[in-house]
Write a protein that holds these residues in place. Sequence first.
Motif, PDB file in Angstrom:
ATOM      1  N   ALA A  53      35.083  22.916  -5.621  1.00  0.00           N
ATOM      2  CA  ALA A  53      35.544  24.156  -4.998  1.00  0.00           C
ATOM      3  C   ALA A  53      34.782  24.364  -3.691  1.00  0.00           C
ATOM      4  CB  ALA A  53      35.286  25.328  -5.940  1.00  0.00           C
ATOM      5  N   PRO A  54      35.476  24.747  -2.613  1.00  0.00           N
ATOM      6  CA  PRO A  54      34.787  24.983  -1.341  1.00  0.00           C
ATOM      7  C   PRO A  54      33.991  26.280  -1.377  1.00  0.00           C
ATOM      8  CG  PRO A  54      37.127  25.445  -1.121  1.00  0.00           C
ATOM      9  CD  PRO A  54      36.915  24.925  -2.511  1.00  0.00           C
ATOM     10  N   VAL A  55      32.760  26.222  -0.893  1.00  0.00           N
ATOM     11  CA  VAL A  55      31.854  27.363  -0.877  1.00  0.00           C
ATOM     12  C   VAL A  55      31.212  27.420   0.497  1.00  0.00           C
ATOM     13  CG1 VAL A  55      29.744  28.299  -1.894  1.00  0.00           C
ATOM     14  CG2 VAL A  55      31.382  27.125  -3.342  1.00  0.00           C
ATOM     15  N   LEU A  56      31.340  28.541   1.220  1.00  0.00           N
ATOM     16  CA  LEU A  56      30.727  28.704   2.534  1.00  0.00           C
ATOM     17  C   LEU A  56      29.400  29.422   2.360  1.00  0.00           C
ATOM     18  CD1 LEU A  56      31.095  28.235   5.570  1.00  0.00           C
ATOM     19  CD2 LEU A  56      32.135  30.510   5.703  1.00  0.00           C
ATOM     20  N   LEU A  57      28.331  28.800   2.844  1.00  0.00           N
ATOM     21  CA  LEU A  57      26.982  29.329   2.667  1.00  0.00           C
ATOM     22  C   LEU A  57      26.296  29.545   4.009  1.00  0.00           C
ATOM     23  CD1 LEU A  57      25.907  26.808  -0.099  1.00  0.00           C
ATOM     24  CD2 LEU A  57      26.645  29.159  -0.453  1.00  0.00           C
ATOM     25  N   LYS A  58      25.451  30.568   4.086  1.00  0.00           N
ATOM     26  CA  LYS A  58      24.605  30.764   5.251  1.00  0.00           C
ATOM     27  C   LYS A  58      23.344  29.935   5.065  1.00  0.00           C
ATOM     28  CE  LYS A  58      25.851  35.488   6.426  1.00  0.00           C
ATOM     29  NZ  LYS A  58      25.349  36.861   6.552  1.00  0.00           N
ATOM     30  N   ALA A  59      22.904  29.279   6.133  1.00  0.00           N
ATOM     31  CA  ALA A  59      21.711  28.443   6.054  1.00  0.00           C
ATOM     32  C   ALA A  59      20.910  28.580   7.331  1.00  0.00           C
ATOM     33  CB  ALA A  59      22.087  26.982   5.830  1.00  0.00           C
ATOM     34  N   SER A  60      19.626  28.254   7.239  1.00  0.00           N
ATOM     35  CA  SER A  60      18.735  28.217   8.395  1.00  0.00           C
ATOM     36  C   SER A  60      18.166  26.815   8.501  1.00  0.00           C
ATOM     37  CB  SER A  60      17.576  29.201   8.222  1.00  0.00           C
ATOM     38  OG  SER A  60      18.076  30.504   8.074  1.00  0.00           O
ATOM     39  N   PRO A  61      18.189  26.222   9.719  1.00  0.00           N
ATOM     40  CA  PRO A  61      17.602  24.888   9.890  1.00  0.00           C
ATOM     41  C   PRO A  61      16.093  24.978   9.941  1.00  0.00           C
ATOM     42  CG  PRO A  61      18.482  25.675  11.963  1.00  0.00           C
ATOM     43  CD  PRO A  61      18.815  26.716  10.931  1.00  0.00           C
ATOM     44  N   LEU A  62      15.403  23.983   9.352  1.00  0.00           N
ATOM     45  CA  LEU A  62      13.947  24.027   9.325  1.00  0.00           C
ATOM     46  C   LEU A  62      13.298  22.867  10.072  1.00  0.00           C
ATOM     47  CD1 LEU A  62      13.361  25.174   5.648  1.00  0.00           C
ATOM     48  CD2 LEU A  62      13.243  26.540   7.700  1.00  0.00           C
ATOM     49  N   ASP A  63      13.480  21.653   9.624  1.00  0.00           N
ATOM     50  CA  ASP A  63      12.724  20.525  10.169  1.00  0.00           C
ATOM     51  C   ASP A  63      13.656  19.368  10.482  1.00  0.00           C
ATOM     52  OD1 ASP A  63      10.195  18.296   8.829  1.00  0.00           O
ATOM     53  OD2 ASP A  63      10.664  18.826  10.874  1.00  0.00           O
ATOM     54  N   PRO A  64      13.883  19.039  11.774  1.00  0.00           N
ATOM     55  CA  PRO A  64      14.930  18.072  12.073  1.00  0.00           C
ATOM     56  C   PRO A  64      14.500  16.613  12.213  1.00  0.00           C
ATOM     57  CG  PRO A  64      14.204  19.073  14.073  1.00  0.00           C
ATOM     58  CD  PRO A  64      13.386  19.678  12.963  1.00  0.00           C
ATOM     59  N   TRP A  65      13.297  16.221  11.849  1.00  0.00           N
ATOM     60  CA  TRP A  65      12.903  14.833  12.092  1.00  0.00           C
ATOM     61  C   TRP A  65      11.998  14.321  10.990  1.00  0.00           C
ATOM     62  CZ3 TRP A  65      14.267  10.683  14.409  1.00  0.00           C
ATOM     63  CH2 TRP A  65      13.381   9.628  14.558  1.00  0.00           C
ATOM     64  N   ASP A  66      12.241  13.098  10.600  1.00  0.00           N
ATOM     65  CA  ASP A  66      11.388  12.413   9.642  1.00  0.00           C
ATOM     66  C   ASP A  66      11.261  10.978  10.115  1.00  0.00           C
ATOM     67  OD1 ASP A  66      10.628  10.722   7.429  1.00  0.00           O
ATOM     68  OD2 ASP A  66      10.987  12.423   6.123  1.00  0.00           O
ATOM     69  N   ILE A  67      10.048  10.487  10.218  1.00  0.00           N
ATOM     70  CA  ILE A  67       9.822   9.160  10.759  1.00  0.00           C
ATOM     71  C   ILE A  67      10.496   8.064   9.942  1.00  0.00           C
ATOM     72  CG2 ILE A  67       7.638   8.736   9.573  1.00  0.00           C
ATOM     73  CD1 ILE A  67       6.655   7.468  12.233  1.00  0.00           C
ATOM     74  N   PHE A  68      10.656   8.271   8.636  1.00  0.00           N
ATOM     75  CA  PHE A  68      11.259   7.256   7.783  1.00  0.00           C
ATOM     76  C   PHE A  68      12.773   7.399   7.642  1.00  0.00           C
ATOM     77  CE2 PHE A  68       6.855   7.638   6.261  1.00  0.00           C
ATOM     78  CZ  PHE A  68       6.433   6.356   6.582  1.00  0.00           C
TER      79      PHE A  68
END
Length: 172
Positions: free
Chosen positions: A33-48
């Motif tokens: 079932a489609p569910v629209l959620l509010k989200a906040s971005p936190l950390d955009p990079w990981d070396i691995f």
Amino acid sequence: MSRGRKLFIIAALQMFLLAALICTKYYTLHFGAPVLLKASPLDPWDIFRGEYVRLEYEISKVRGTVDSDLDPFAVENDKTTAYVTLEPEGGYWKATGIYKNRPETKEGRVIIRASSVYYNRHQNEYLLTYGIESYYVEEGEGKKLERLERLDVLARVDRFGNAAIEKVTTMD
């Protein structure tokens, strides 16, 4: 049993497990079932892993005042599985209950499985993860998303409570 036969069986099992992982996500995306959620971005990079965005949802923090059969003081930190009921409100889906045992499905309600639960006694809220907290992006997109205050995430939740991200859109 010959060595070649053992290697074949091991390889076949690995391929089967890989196929099972892919098929479960496909099932969720196709039949969920489609569910629209509010989200906040936190950390955009990981070396691995490369560029990805770690997402924190409004439903990741559920107030202890919602309908529940969980004893907050009996929650084993990060080891308890719980089921969260979601209902639409103003275009987005909001958490309306948290349960130890899967509740009955009702019309207009979706049940999502939380894979880890922590109860914060000072804030009287449950902190939950759903397995959809990481979203991988194309190279160069992570920094753009990091600057945004909010993202909208279209997720799919299947009848077993498993969730998968279908699409992330920017709202700023």
